[in-house]
Design an enzyme around this catalytic site. Structure first.
Site, short mmCIF file in Angstrom:
data_model
loop_
_atom_site.label_atom_id
_atom_site.label_comp_id
_atom_site.label_asym_id
_atom_site.label_seq_id
_atom_site.Cartn_x
_atom_site.Cartn_y
_atom_site.Cartn_z
N CYS A 182 0.84 -1.20 0.00
CA CYS A 182 0.00 0.00 0.00
C CYS A 182 0.88 1.25 0.00
CB CYS A 182 -0.91 -0.03 1.22
SG CYS A 182 -1.79 1.51 1.46
N CYS A 227 0.55 3.28 3.27
CA CYS A 227 1.26 2.62 4.38
C CYS A 227 2.76 2.88 4.26
CB CYS A 227 0.98 1.12 4.40
SG CYS A 227 -0.65 0.68 5.06
N ASP A 262 -0.38 16.80 -1.06
CA ASP A 262 -0.67 15.99 -2.24
C ASP A 262 0.36 16.28 -3.33
OD1 ASP A 262 -3.52 14.45 -3.29
OD2 ASP A 262 -2.04 15.04 -4.80
N ASN A 266 -13.04 10.13 -1.62
CA ASN A 266 -13.50 9.34 -2.75
C ASN A 266 -13.58 7.89 -2.31
OD1 ASN A 266 -13.50 11.60 -4.51
ND2 ASN A 266 -11.29 11.39 -4.78
N GLY A 317 -13.59 7.90 -8.05
CA GLY A 317 -12.28 8.50 -8.25
C GLY A 317 -11.23 8.07 -7.25
N HIS A 343 -6.30 3.06 0.53
CA HIS A 343 -6.07 3.27 1.97
C HIS A 343 -6.88 4.55 2.23
CE1 HIS A 343 -3.07 3.41 5.57
NE2 HIS A 343 -3.96 4.38 5.76
N HIS A 381 -8.56 7.94 2.80
CA HIS A 381 -7.91 9.24 2.98
C HIS A 381 -8.92 10.35 2.73
CE1 HIS A 381 -7.33 7.83 -1.13
NE2 HIS A 381 -7.46 9.09 -1.52
#
Ligand code: 5GP
Ligand code: ZN
Length: 113
Positions: free
Chosen positions: A4, A7, A30, A86, A92, A97, A99
């Site tokens: 992931c 992670c 981001d 999302n 999308g 994981h 968020h």
């Protein structure tokens, strides 16, 4: 979860620009910002999506929203901000994981944009 992306970011195996961290939550800028301020908040437990929230892990979500409020204040998002989750591919979601996106410092349309 070994494969992931988030992670790995939490563990520091992939670098990120941290904006918040405590025992339950990690938040970082981001890589492809959709607003002048755009951070991603993740629980420090692998929960795949909003569909996987349950009685045992729901407290992470409250912790995330408390962190969002703090980070918004620290970064001067005084005019309001957009929080996005999302859930699922057609909504999308690209990283499985859970968020929450925190975006600010621009005007937002509704329901999209
Ligand atoms: P989603 O599309 O699943 O709701 O959001 C995933 C977000 O993660 C996207 O906004 C994407 O730009 C961001 N993202 C994907 N890979 C990375 C990365 O390696 N580093 C950072 N900082 N953000 C990433
Ligand atoms: Zn994960």
């Amino acid at each position: 979860m070994e494969d992931c992306l988030f992670c790995k970011i939490i563990k520091g195996e992939i670098p990120s620009k941290k904006v918040f961290e405590n025992d339950y939550v990690y938040a970082f800028l981001d890589i492809e910002p959709q607003a002048p301020f755009h951070a991603v908040f993740v629980p420090k437990a692998h929960i795949s999506s909003a569909n996987d929230i349950n009685d045992d892990n729901a407290f992470y979500i409250g912790e995330i929203f408390k962190a969002i409020k703090q980070v918004a204040k620290e970064n001067g998002l005084t005019d309001g901000y957009r929080i996005v989750n999302n859930c699922g591919e057609s909504a999308g979601q690209t990283v499985f994981h859970i968020h929450f996106h925190l975006m600010g410092k621009r005007k937002f349309g509704w329901p999209a944009g």
